[in-house]
Design an enzyme around this catalytic site. Structure first.
Site, PDB file in Angstrom:
ATOM      1  N   ASP A  61     -24.184  78.137  42.048  1.00 13.02           N
ATOM      2  CA  ASP A  61     -25.185  78.751  42.928  1.00 13.02           C
ATOM      3  C   ASP A  61     -26.272  77.704  43.154  1.00 13.02           C
ATOM      4  O   ASP A  61     -26.357  76.717  42.418  1.00 13.02           O
ATOM      5  CB  ASP A  61     -25.773  80.007  42.258  1.00 13.02           C
ATOM      6  CG  ASP A  61     -26.836  80.688  43.126  1.00 13.02           C
ATOM      7  OD1 ASP A  61     -26.582  80.886  44.325  1.00 13.02           O
ATOM      8  OD2 ASP A  61     -27.925  80.999  42.619  1.00 13.02           O
ATOM      9  N   SER A  62     -27.128  77.957  44.136  1.00 17.24           N
ATOM     10  CA  SER A  62     -28.272  77.075  44.354  1.00 17.24           C
ATOM     11  C   SER A  62     -29.213  77.120  43.149  1.00 17.24           C
ATOM     12  O   SER A  62     -30.008  76.213  42.950  1.00 17.24           O
ATOM     13  CB  SER A  62     -29.033  77.531  45.593  1.00 17.24           C
ATOM     14  OG  SER A  62     -29.437  78.877  45.426  1.00 17.24           O
ATOM     15  N   TYR A  85     -31.267  77.281  49.149  1.00 20.49           N
ATOM     16  CA  TYR A  85     -30.316  76.831  50.173  1.00 20.49           C
ATOM     17  C   TYR A  85     -30.526  77.602  51.484  1.00 20.49           C
ATOM     18  O   TYR A  85     -30.204  77.114  52.557  1.00 20.49           O
ATOM     19  CB  TYR A  85     -28.882  77.092  49.710  1.00 20.49           C
ATOM     20  CG  TYR A  85     -28.272  76.089  48.752  1.00 20.49           C
ATOM     21  CD1 TYR A  85     -29.032  75.090  48.146  1.00 20.49           C
ATOM     22  CD2 TYR A  85     -26.905  76.144  48.460  1.00 20.49           C
ATOM     23  CE1 TYR A  85     -28.451  74.189  47.257  1.00 20.49           C
ATOM     24  CE2 TYR A  85     -26.317  75.242  47.589  1.00 20.49           C
ATOM     25  CZ  TYR A  85     -27.081  74.263  46.983  1.00 20.49           C
ATOM     26  OH  TYR A  85     -26.491  73.376  46.114  1.00 20.49           O
ATOM     27  N   CYS A  94     -22.706  82.402  45.397  1.00 21.19           N
ATOM     28  CA  CYS A  94     -23.863  82.241  46.278  1.00 21.19           C
ATOM     29  C   CYS A  94     -23.418  82.677  47.673  1.00 21.19           C
ATOM     30  O   CYS A  94     -22.463  82.102  48.215  1.00 21.19           O
ATOM     31  CB  CYS A  94     -24.263  80.763  46.261  1.00 21.19           C
ATOM     32  SG  CYS A  94     -25.583  80.339  47.411  1.00 21.19           S
ATOM     33  N   ASN A  95     -24.072  83.696  48.214  1.00 21.71           N
ATOM     34  CA  ASN A  95     -23.692  84.151  49.552  1.00 21.71           C
ATOM     35  C   ASN A  95     -23.940  83.065  50.596  1.00 21.71           C
ATOM     36  O   ASN A  95     -23.180  82.913  51.548  1.00 21.71           O
ATOM     37  CB  ASN A  95     -24.503  85.391  49.944  1.00 21.71           C
ATOM     38  CG  ASN A  95     -24.058  86.614  49.180  1.00 21.71           C
ATOM     39  OD1 ASN A  95     -24.433  86.787  48.025  1.00 21.71           O
ATOM     40  ND2 ASN A  95     -23.258  87.444  49.801  1.00 21.71           N
ATOM     41  N   THR A  96     -25.035  82.332  50.400  1.00 26.17           N
ATOM     42  CA  THR A  96     -25.407  81.303  51.369  1.00 26.17           C
ATOM     43  C   THR A  96     -24.361  80.189  51.411  1.00 26.17           C
ATOM     44  O   THR A  96     -23.901  79.789  52.487  1.00 26.17           O
ATOM     45  CB  THR A  96     -26.791  80.727  50.987  1.00 26.17           C
ATOM     46  OG1 THR A  96     -27.710  81.817  50.900  1.00 26.17           O
ATOM     47  CG2 THR A  96     -27.275  79.723  51.987  1.00 26.17           C
ATOM     48  N   GLU A 123     -36.564  82.667  40.973  1.00 27.83           N
ATOM     49  CA  GLU A 123     -36.387  81.380  40.272  1.00 27.83           C
ATOM     50  C   GLU A 123     -37.553  81.131  39.314  1.00 27.83           C
ATOM     51  O   GLU A 123     -37.390  80.492  38.285  1.00 27.83           O
ATOM     52  CB  GLU A 123     -36.306  80.223  41.281  1.00 27.83           C
ATOM     53  CG  GLU A 123     -34.967  80.110  41.989  1.00 27.83           C
ATOM     54  CD  GLU A 123     -33.858  79.566  41.096  1.00 27.83           C
ATOM     55  OE1 GLU A 123     -34.114  78.686  40.272  1.00 27.83           O
ATOM     56  OE2 GLU A 123     -32.715  80.060  41.228  1.00 27.83           O
ATOM     57  N   CYS A 168     -27.488  88.529  48.541  1.00 26.45           N
ATOM     58  CA  CYS A 168     -27.877  87.250  47.935  1.00 26.45           C
ATOM     59  C   CYS A 168     -27.754  87.476  46.430  1.00 26.45           C
ATOM     60  O   CYS A 168     -28.226  88.502  45.915  1.00 26.45           O
ATOM     61  CB  CYS A 168     -29.316  86.907  48.305  1.00 26.45           C
ATOM     62  SG  CYS A 168     -30.011  85.543  47.347  1.00 26.45           S
ATOM     63  N   THR A 169     -27.125  86.538  45.729  1.00 21.04           N
ATOM     64  CA  THR A 169     -26.840  86.775  44.311  1.00 21.04           C
ATOM     65  C   THR A 169     -28.091  86.738  43.434  1.00 21.04           C
ATOM     66  O   THR A 169     -28.044  87.142  42.277  1.00 21.04           O
ATOM     67  CB  THR A 169     -25.795  85.773  43.788  1.00 21.04           C
ATOM     68  OG1 THR A 169     -26.255  84.432  44.065  1.00 21.04           O
ATOM     69  CG2 THR A 169     -24.450  85.998  44.438  1.00 21.04           C
ATOM     70  N   HIS A 170     -29.206  86.256  43.963  1.00 16.82           N
ATOM     71  CA  HIS A 170     -30.456  86.336  43.206  1.00 16.82           C
ATOM     72  C   HIS A 170     -30.975  87.782  43.123  1.00 16.82           C
ATOM     73  O   HIS A 170     -31.652  88.156  42.164  1.00 16.82           O
ATOM     74  CB  HIS A 170     -31.553  85.497  43.876  1.00 16.82           C
ATOM     75  CG  HIS A 170     -31.490  84.029  43.578  1.00 16.82           C
ATOM     76  ND1 HIS A 170     -30.562  83.189  44.142  1.00 16.82           N
ATOM     77  CD2 HIS A 170     -32.251  83.242  42.762  1.00 16.82           C
ATOM     78  CE1 HIS A 170     -30.767  81.951  43.699  1.00 16.82           C
ATOM     79  NE2 HIS A 170     -31.779  81.967  42.856  1.00 16.82           N
TER      80      HIS A 170
HETATM   81  N1  DGL Z   1     -28.239  82.922  45.557  1.00 21.97           N
HETATM   82  C1  DGL Z   1     -28.124  82.584  46.899  1.00 21.97           C
HETATM   83  C2  DGL Z   1     -27.335  83.507  47.751  1.00 21.97           C
HETATM   84  O1  DGL Z   1     -26.559  84.257  47.231  1.00 21.97           O
HETATM   85  C3  DGL Z   1     -28.936  81.599  47.576  1.00 21.97           C
HETATM   86  C4  DGL Z   1     -30.385  81.666  47.567  1.00 21.97           C
HETATM   87  C5  DGL Z   1     -30.957  80.430  48.188  1.00 21.97           C
HETATM   88  O2  DGL Z   1     -30.751  79.369  47.629  1.00 21.97           O
HETATM   89  O3  DGL Z   1     -31.582  80.548  49.245  1.00 21.97           O
HETATM   90  O4  DGL Z   1     -27.460  83.516  48.935  1.00 21.97           O
END
Ligand code: DGL
Length: 264
Positions: free
Chosen positions: A9-10, A41, A72-74, A151, A183-185
């Site tokens: 992931d990012s 990201y 990471c979805n992005t 984060e 988004c996984t966050h």
């Molecule tokens: N965790 C991320 C996602 O699932 C990315 C968040 C990011 O880096 O902007 O999209």
């Protein structure tokens, strides 16, 4: 030790997927990369996210990963197709916004999706919308700043609440009853989202479904480990080690010792 599953992931968002993988397959060794030197990201151009994802994949493969989970979805939106083409022999599992279960479960017919700008721009999201949302209204929000808050370990402070209220209150006013964590966050702020929704919101975290998919892919390729002993997890971050280790403890209750990773 048997070959690990690579997860990246990012930043620390992919830990929400790692948590589900651990719960389902504790016998699989995991190798997690958090690219915290370059998080977020979401606002970056697709080509750059692709290049970062390729670089991380090469690192995971050099460390014997038998499969790569793009947690990471992005990165999935920007690079999953590219990664599959570039590394045809490697099994990849990625994230796709869980609009399908949301559209199936909503009673009000109004669904909310929280994700980054790159995820909303990707072809994957467009295809999910087209395939699964007939008759359902989909509202979306990029929650600017939320990835940074998470984060920083701030999962329920006033600024995090402000960002979420700005996204959710207009959605609630339009009758949203189901919200997708795109988004996984974001699963780390589910308690706050539920609070803001006043107990009326169904929140969909795709992580358990992704873990099941990873298990199916391992089995179909004959890559699943046979033994049932609990295996280890190795964490790498391109950001500061101390901050990562303390987030790991705060978010997952784990005492891990991450290793440092740097990009030349
Ligand atoms: N965790 C991320 C996602 O699932 C990315 C968040 C990011 O880096 O902007 O999209």
């Amino acid at each position: 030790m048997s070959a690990p599953i690579g997860i990246f992931d990012s930043g620390i968002g992919g830990l929400s997927v790692l948590r589900a993988m651990r719960a389902l397959m504790p016998e699989e060794a995991l190798l997690y990369v958090a690219d915290q030197a370059r998080v977020p990201y979401g606002p970056r151009p697709m080509a750059q996210i692709q290049a970062f994802s390729e670089q991380i994949t090469r690192f995971l493969l050099a460390n014997q990963a038998k499969m790569v989970v793009v947690a990471c979805n992005t990165a999935s939106a920007a690079a999953l197709h590219y990664l599959r083409t570039t590394f045809p022999a490697v099994p990849f599992v990625g994230m796709e916004p869980a609009v399908k279960p949301a559209a199936e479960q909503t009673l009000s017919g109004v669904v909310g999706v929280l994700a980054t700008p790159a995820t909303f721009q990707g072809a994957l999201y467009a295809s999910v919308l087209e395939r699964f949302t007939g008759g359902v209204t989909v509202l979306q929000d990029t929650c600017p700043g939320l990835v940074g808050q998470i984060e920083a370990g701030d999962v329920n402070g006033p600024e995090t609440r402000r960002i979420l209220e700005k996204a959710l209150l207009p959605m609630l006013a339009e009758g949203v009853d189901t919200v997708v964590m795109g988004c996984t966050h974001y699963p780390f702020v589910i308690p706050l989202i539920e609070q803001i929704g006043g107990g009326q919101l169904r929140v969909i975290d795709p992580a358990p479904a992704v873990a099941k998919q990873a298990k199916r892919v391992l089995e179909s390729r004959g890559l699943k480990v046979g033994v049932k002993e609990k295996a280890g997890v190795q964490y790498y971050t391109s950001g500061p080690l101390k901050a990562f280790n303390s987030l790991l403890y705060d978010l997952l209750g784990e005492n891990g010792q991450a290793r440092s990773l740097s990009w030349d």
